[in-house]
Design a protein around this motif. Structure first.
Motif, PDB file in Angstrom:
ATOM      1  N   UNK A   4     -17.288  15.336 -50.911  1.00 25.81           N
ATOM      2  CA  UNK A   4     -16.105  16.001 -50.406  1.00 25.81           C
ATOM      3  C   UNK A   4     -16.623  17.071 -49.170  1.00 25.81           C
ATOM      4  N   UNK A   5     -15.850  16.944 -48.131  1.00 24.19           N
ATOM      5  CA  UNK A   5     -16.160  17.684 -46.828  1.00 24.19           C
ATOM      6  C   UNK A   5     -15.236  18.912 -46.487  1.00 24.19           C
ATOM      7  N   UNK A   6     -14.210  19.100 -47.250  1.00 18.01           N
ATOM      8  CA  UNK A   6     -13.313  19.993 -46.955  1.00 18.01           C
ATOM      9  C   UNK A   6     -12.102  19.427 -46.095  1.00 18.01           C
ATOM     10  N   UNK A   7     -10.889  19.996 -46.022  1.00 16.76           N
ATOM     11  CA  UNK A   7      -9.952  19.757 -45.190  1.00 16.76           C
ATOM     12  C   UNK A   7     -10.049  20.635 -44.144  1.00 16.76           C
ATOM     13  N   UNK A   8     -10.218  20.411 -42.770  1.00 11.37           N
ATOM     14  CA  UNK A   8     -10.161  21.204 -41.559  1.00 11.37           C
ATOM     15  C   UNK A   8      -8.634  21.548 -41.067  1.00 11.37           C
ATOM     16  N   UNK A   9      -8.559  22.817 -40.797  1.00 11.40           N
ATOM     17  CA  UNK A   9      -7.319  23.206 -40.487  1.00 11.40           C
ATOM     18  C   UNK A   9      -7.744  24.148 -39.327  1.00 11.40           C
ATOM     19  N   UNK A  10      -7.091  23.611 -38.169  1.00 14.75           N
ATOM     20  CA  UNK A  10      -7.315  24.177 -36.791  1.00 14.75           C
ATOM     21  C   UNK A  10      -6.154  25.089 -36.415  1.00 14.75           C
ATOM     22  N   UNK A  11      -6.328  26.579 -36.735  1.00 14.66           N
ATOM     23  CA  UNK A  11      -4.901  27.092 -36.660  1.00 14.66           C
ATOM     24  C   UNK A  11      -5.384  28.596 -36.430  1.00 14.66           C
ATOM     25  N   UNK A  12      -5.144  29.191 -35.204  1.00 13.82           N
ATOM     26  CA  UNK A  12      -5.665  30.566 -35.049  1.00 13.82           C
ATOM     27  C   UNK A  12      -5.135  31.627 -35.621  1.00 13.82           C
ATOM     28  N   UNK A  13      -3.870  31.180 -36.126  1.00 18.09           N
ATOM     29  CA  UNK A  13      -2.973  32.264 -37.026  1.00 18.09           C
ATOM     30  C   UNK A  13      -3.617  32.567 -38.148  1.00 18.09           C
ATOM     31  N   UNK A  14      -3.967  31.450 -38.901  1.00 20.72           N
ATOM     32  CA  UNK A  14      -4.426  31.531 -40.428  1.00 20.72           C
ATOM     33  C   UNK A  14      -6.066  32.158 -40.116  1.00 20.72           C
ATOM     34  N   UNK A  15      -6.755  31.576 -39.384  1.00 17.57           N
ATOM     35  CA  UNK A  15      -8.038  31.896 -39.145  1.00 17.57           C
ATOM     36  C   UNK A  15      -7.867  33.574 -38.917  1.00 17.57           C
ATOM     37  N   UNK A  16      -7.095  34.142 -38.302  1.00 22.75           N
ATOM     38  CA  UNK A  16      -7.358  35.535 -38.132  1.00 22.75           C
ATOM     39  C   UNK A  16      -6.899  36.395 -39.149  1.00 22.75           C
ATOM     40  N   UNK A  17      -5.674  35.786 -39.919  1.00 21.36           N
ATOM     41  CA  UNK A  17      -5.402  36.553 -41.039  1.00 21.36           C
ATOM     42  C   UNK A  17      -6.188  36.409 -42.374  1.00 21.36           C
ATOM     43  N   UNK A  18      -6.702  35.141 -42.473  1.00 18.60           N
ATOM     44  CA  UNK A  18      -7.752  35.053 -43.514  1.00 18.60           C
ATOM     45  C   UNK A  18      -8.947  35.739 -43.344  1.00 18.60           C
ATOM     46  N   UNK A  19      -9.599  35.670 -41.969  1.00 13.99           N
ATOM     47  CA  UNK A  19     -11.054  36.265 -41.831  1.00 13.99           C
ATOM     48  C   UNK A  19     -10.787  37.906 -41.249  1.00 13.99           C
ATOM     49  N   UNK A  20      -9.328  38.305 -41.644  1.00 16.23           N
ATOM     50  CA  UNK A  20      -9.193  39.789 -40.816  1.00 16.23           C
ATOM     51  C   UNK A  20      -9.804  39.883 -39.484  1.00 16.23           C
ATOM     52  N   UNK A  21      -9.532  38.780 -38.639  1.00 20.32           N
ATOM     53  CA  UNK A  21      -9.665  38.769 -37.170  1.00 20.32           C
ATOM     54  C   UNK A  21     -11.380  39.098 -36.907  1.00 20.32           C
ATOM     55  N   UNK A  22     -12.338  38.643 -38.001  1.00 24.39           N
ATOM     56  CA  UNK A  22     -13.870  38.738 -37.959  1.00 24.39           C
ATOM     57  C   UNK A  22     -14.605  37.614 -37.646  1.00 24.39           C
ATOM     58  N   UNK A  23     -13.892  36.479 -37.819  1.00 24.93           N
ATOM     59  CA  UNK A  23     -14.755  35.158 -37.949  1.00 24.93           C
ATOM     60  C   UNK A  23     -14.313  34.221 -37.021  1.00 24.93           C
ATOM     61  N   UNK A  24     -15.240  33.232 -36.530  1.00 26.22           N
ATOM     62  CA  UNK A  24     -14.616  32.042 -35.920  1.00 26.22           C
ATOM     63  C   UNK A  24     -14.501  30.692 -36.980  1.00 26.22           C
ATOM     64  N   UNK A  25     -14.829  31.071 -38.300  1.00 23.81           N
ATOM     65  CA  UNK A  25     -14.448  30.001 -39.146  1.00 23.81           C
ATOM     66  C   UNK A  25     -14.415  30.512 -40.441  1.00 23.81           C
ATOM     67  N   UNK A  26     -13.472  30.317 -41.379  1.00 21.59           N
ATOM     68  CA  UNK A  26     -13.524  30.652 -42.758  1.00 21.59           C
ATOM     69  C   UNK A  26     -13.323  29.710 -43.660  1.00 21.59           C
ATOM     70  N   UNK A  27     -13.990  29.385 -45.051  1.00 28.06           N
ATOM     71  CA  UNK A  27     -13.785  28.222 -45.669  1.00 28.06           C
ATOM     72  C   UNK A  27     -13.452  28.897 -47.221  1.00 28.06           C
ATOM     73  N   UNK A  28     -12.265  28.361 -47.660  1.00 27.14           N
ATOM     74  CA  UNK A  28     -11.695  28.747 -48.787  1.00 27.14           C
ATOM     75  C   UNK A  28     -11.298  27.376 -49.396  1.00 27.14           C
ATOM     76  N   UNK A  29     -12.104  26.906 -50.380  1.00 27.02           N
ATOM     77  CA  UNK A  29     -12.132  25.789 -50.939  1.00 27.02           C
ATOM     78  C   UNK A  29     -10.574  25.314 -51.250  1.00 27.02           C
ATOM     79  N   UNK A  30      -9.961  24.269 -50.998  1.00 27.94           N
ATOM     80  CA  UNK A  30     -10.699  23.028 -50.215  1.00 27.94           C
ATOM     81  C   UNK A  30     -10.688  23.224 -48.709  1.00 27.94           C
ATOM     82  N   UNK A  31     -10.314  24.239 -48.125  1.00 29.90           N
ATOM     83  CA  UNK A  31      -9.875  24.285 -46.712  1.00 29.90           C
ATOM     84  C   UNK A  31     -10.911  24.883 -45.841  1.00 29.90           C
ATOM     85  N   UNK A  32     -11.112  24.442 -44.652  1.00 29.92           N
ATOM     86  CA  UNK A  32     -11.824  25.237 -43.509  1.00 29.92           C
ATOM     87  C   UNK A  32     -11.268  25.525 -42.540  1.00 29.92           C
TER      88      UNK A  32
END
Ligand SMILES: [Zn+2]
Length: 117
Positions: A4-32
């Motif tokens: 299993x390689x994860x489901x990739x979600x390309x979305x600036x809004x959720x990336x910003x919210x989930x990483x508190x604006x600090x990361x270029x990627x974040x993984x919360x199983x099963x989503x990247x």
């Protein structure tokens, strides 16, 4: 072993919210979550897939606990960025994210050997 390689979600809004604006990627199983225009996408996705594998091994909750316990212990000794980079789970991911074949050869619980006192 774990295909299993994860489901990739390309979305600036959720990336910003989930990483508190600090990361270029974040993984919360099963989503990247990655940004819409991330550069070095293959390396970034490989980095996050290493975290997917770690999260499976640690049954997600173990990953979260280990990640933050290590972060806060590191944080007593160093600045925030250094504390993040010194987490063993991150050390394994950063050491191997440029090797796109890494997950095919990685041993289970490989992050343990990246732990440093
Ligand atoms: Zn990472």
């Amino acid at each position: 072993m774990f295909p299993f390689k994860g489901f990739i979600i390309r979305n600036n809004f959720w990336l910003k919210v989930l990483s508190l604006g600090t990361a270029s990627g974040i993984t919360i199983f099963p989503f990247i979550f990655i940004g819409k225009k991330s550069t070095d996408r293959l390396i970034l996705v490989n980095h996050e897939r290493i975290h997917i594998r770690q999260q499976i091994e640690l049954l997600f909750l173990g990953f979260i606990i280990l990640y933050f316990v290590e972060y806060f212990i590191n944080r007593m000794k160093m600045d925030a960025h250094a504390a993040y980079r010194a987490i063993s789970l991150e050390r394994e991911a950063y050491a191997n994210d440029q090797n796109l074949n890494y997950l095919n050869t990685r041993k289970t619980f490989a992050f343990i050997k990246y732990y440093k006192k």
